[in-house]
Structure formats: C-alpha cells, structure tokens
Design a protein around this motif. Sequence first.
Motif, PDB file in Angstrom:
ATOM      1  N   ALA A   1      27.679  10.683 -23.068  1.00  0.00           N
ATOM      2  CA  ALA A   1      27.368  11.257 -21.752  1.00  0.00           C
ATOM      3  C   ALA A   1      25.902  11.040 -21.379  1.00  0.00           C
ATOM      4  O   ALA A   1      25.549  11.076 -20.200  1.00  0.00           O
ATOM      5  CB  ALA A   1      27.708  12.749 -21.737  1.00  0.00           C
ATOM      6  N   ASP A   2      25.042  10.797 -22.381  1.00  0.00           N
ATOM      7  CA  ASP A   2      23.620  10.563 -22.100  1.00  0.00           C
ATOM      8  C   ASP A   2      23.390   9.243 -21.361  1.00  0.00           C
ATOM      9  O   ASP A   2      22.325   9.016 -20.800  1.00  0.00           O
ATOM     10  CB  ASP A   2      22.803  10.569 -23.404  1.00  0.00           C
ATOM     11  CG  ASP A   2      23.302   9.533 -24.404  1.00  0.00           C
ATOM     12  OD1 ASP A   2      24.490   9.618 -24.804  1.00  0.00           O
ATOM     13  OD2 ASP A   2      22.526   8.633 -24.780  1.00  0.00           O
TER      14      ASP A   2
ATOM     15  N   THR B   1      29.700  15.087 -24.332  1.00  0.00           N
ATOM     16  CA  THR B   1      28.914  15.068 -25.563  1.00  0.00           C
ATOM     17  C   THR B   1      28.027  13.835 -25.649  1.00  0.00           C
ATOM     18  O   THR B   1      28.306  12.812 -25.023  1.00  0.00           O
ATOM     19  CB  THR B   1      29.821  15.087 -26.820  1.00  0.00           C
ATOM     20  OG1 THR B   1      30.568  13.863 -26.868  1.00  0.00           O
ATOM     21  CG2 THR B   1      30.763  16.276 -26.829  1.00  0.00           C
ATOM     22  N   SER B   2      26.994  13.969 -26.460  1.00  0.00           N
ATOM     23  CA  SER B   2      26.153  12.830 -26.825  1.00  0.00           C
ATOM     24  C   SER B   2      25.655  13.079 -28.239  1.00  0.00           C
ATOM     25  O   SER B   2      24.947  14.054 -28.486  1.00  0.00           O
ATOM     26  CB  SER B   2      24.965  12.699 -25.874  1.00  0.00           C
ATOM     27  OG  SER B   2      23.988  11.851 -26.452  1.00  0.00           O
TER      28      SER B   2
ATOM     29  N   THR C   1      23.890  16.686 -26.991  1.00  0.00           N
ATOM     30  CA  THR C   1      24.589  17.351 -25.886  1.00  0.00           C
ATOM     31  C   THR C   1      26.018  17.703 -26.288  1.00  0.00           C
ATOM     32  O   THR C   1      26.745  16.855 -26.802  1.00  0.00           O
ATOM     33  CB  THR C   1      24.656  16.406 -24.661  1.00  0.00           C
ATOM     34  OG1 THR C   1      23.352  15.909 -24.390  1.00  0.00           O
ATOM     35  CG2 THR C   1      25.223  17.109 -23.444  1.00  0.00           C
ATOM     36  N   GLY C   2      26.411  18.942 -26.052  1.00  0.00           N
ATOM     37  CA  GLY C   2      27.795  19.361 -26.260  1.00  0.00           C
ATOM     38  C   GLY C   2      28.236  19.498 -27.712  1.00  0.00           C
ATOM     39  O   GLY C   2      29.378  19.874 -27.974  1.00  0.00           O
ATOM     40  N   ILE C   3      27.341  19.230 -28.659  1.00  0.00           N
ATOM     41  CA  ILE C   3      27.744  19.268 -30.081  1.00  0.00           C
ATOM     42  C   ILE C   3      28.042  20.701 -30.517  1.00  0.00           C
ATOM     43  O   ILE C   3      29.045  20.951 -31.206  1.00  0.00           O
ATOM     44  CB  ILE C   3      26.677  18.610 -30.992  1.00  0.00           C
ATOM     45  CG1 ILE C   3      26.511  17.126 -30.627  1.00  0.00           C
ATOM     46  CG2 ILE C   3      27.031  18.785 -32.469  1.00  0.00           C
ATOM     47  CD1 ILE C   3      27.755  16.264 -30.765  1.00  0.00           C
ATOM     48  N   SER C   4      27.228  21.668 -30.118  1.00  0.00           N
ATOM     49  CA  SER C   4      27.497  23.059 -30.528  1.00  0.00           C
ATOM     50  C   SER C   4      28.778  23.572 -29.882  1.00  0.00           C
ATOM     51  O   SER C   4      29.556  24.297 -30.508  1.00  0.00           O
ATOM     52  CB  SER C   4      26.308  23.978 -30.219  1.00  0.00           C
ATOM     53  OG  SER C   4      26.006  23.939 -28.854  1.00  0.00           O
TER      54      SER C   4
END
Length: 194
Positions: A144-145, A172-173, A178-181
């Motif tokens: 997504a980055d 996620t990235s 991004t979005g990992i948690s």
Amino acid sequence: MKILSAEFVTSAAGPGQFPVDPRPQIAFAGRSNVGKSSIINALLNRKSLVKTSSTPGKTQLINFFIINKQFYFVDLPGYGYAAAPRSVAEAWAPMIESYLKDSPEVRAVVVLLDSRREPDERDQRLVEWLQHYGIPAIYALTKADKLTRQEAERARQEIAAKLGIEGPLLLTSATKGTGISELRAEVSKQLVSR
C-alpha cells in the motif's frame, strides 16, 4: 499477540508430509511476488525467518513455522508466476487445495492481494475455496506504500467489489509497517475463536 519465538519446522509437498500436530494454524496465500514472505516476517518482527526472494515463485512447497510453541504460520506456495516450470505451476493449485481440505487445524487463511494489481481468476478461485471449505479469511492488500492514500482506498473498494469480499480489507505495507498491528490483531482473533 506478542511474538516470543518463531522457528522453521518443515517443508511439505503434500498431506503425507504435513506435521501431525493439533496446534492451530494460520496460513498465508497469494500470488507470487505479492510480498507474502515480507508480511510474515513483519508480523513476527523478524528480518529473514521466511526467506524473501527477488525471484517470484520461489516458494514451491508448503512451509511450516511454529510460533511461541503454540501455533503455526503456514506459508503456502505463491501462484501464477509464468516463469515457473509448467509442471510446478500446475501442481500449485491441487497442493493448496489439498492443504485447505485436509488440515482441520487451519483457523484462518490470510489472503494477500497486491494493491496495485487487479485480482485474477486464481485469486477468485482461492476466495471460492475458502468459502467452500468454510475457512475464515483475513484479507489484506500489500504494498500500500506504493500508492497514494486516495489510490489505495480506490484499490480497496474495487478489489473488494470484484472478489465479493465483505468485511475488512486491510491496507498493509511490510516496508513501512502500515496495517501490520491490525493484521496481527485479526490473526489473534482467529486463533482464539474456536
């Protein structure tokens, strides 16, 4: 979910080689070069437990990792890489389907979709298999980055509509985190759901 340990256990070409172990499994599936290894490493806070490769289609076996000695992450072979030998490419679909069908320990499959690519018939087939076998899915868009926020949101809506995905589709990235948690939280939910 706090990661205390993560170890490679085995690679399997078919059901006879799967670990015989009642501990739950979370599988990861997606097309070749979707960034599967990078996402798994990011979830585990590891740099290279799962080998990443600049050659798409490198994972040709089902790889099992034991996490916290309590559950498995299962890295399924990526599908759809044209440069893989035809015999290998043709073996992927039956291998993935036999894993889904013959593994009662699977709690969920994390379906990884490239935010920059339109889903194809193999992505659709995976979604249909999961529905057919009654396996919960966690959907995440990778890389997504590489998109602006507006592009990423549009990709999320278009991909969800094309695959008929209801519920969350996480952006996620692995590079930016991004979005990992959020993805880790979804995995944790599935591990305690049964």
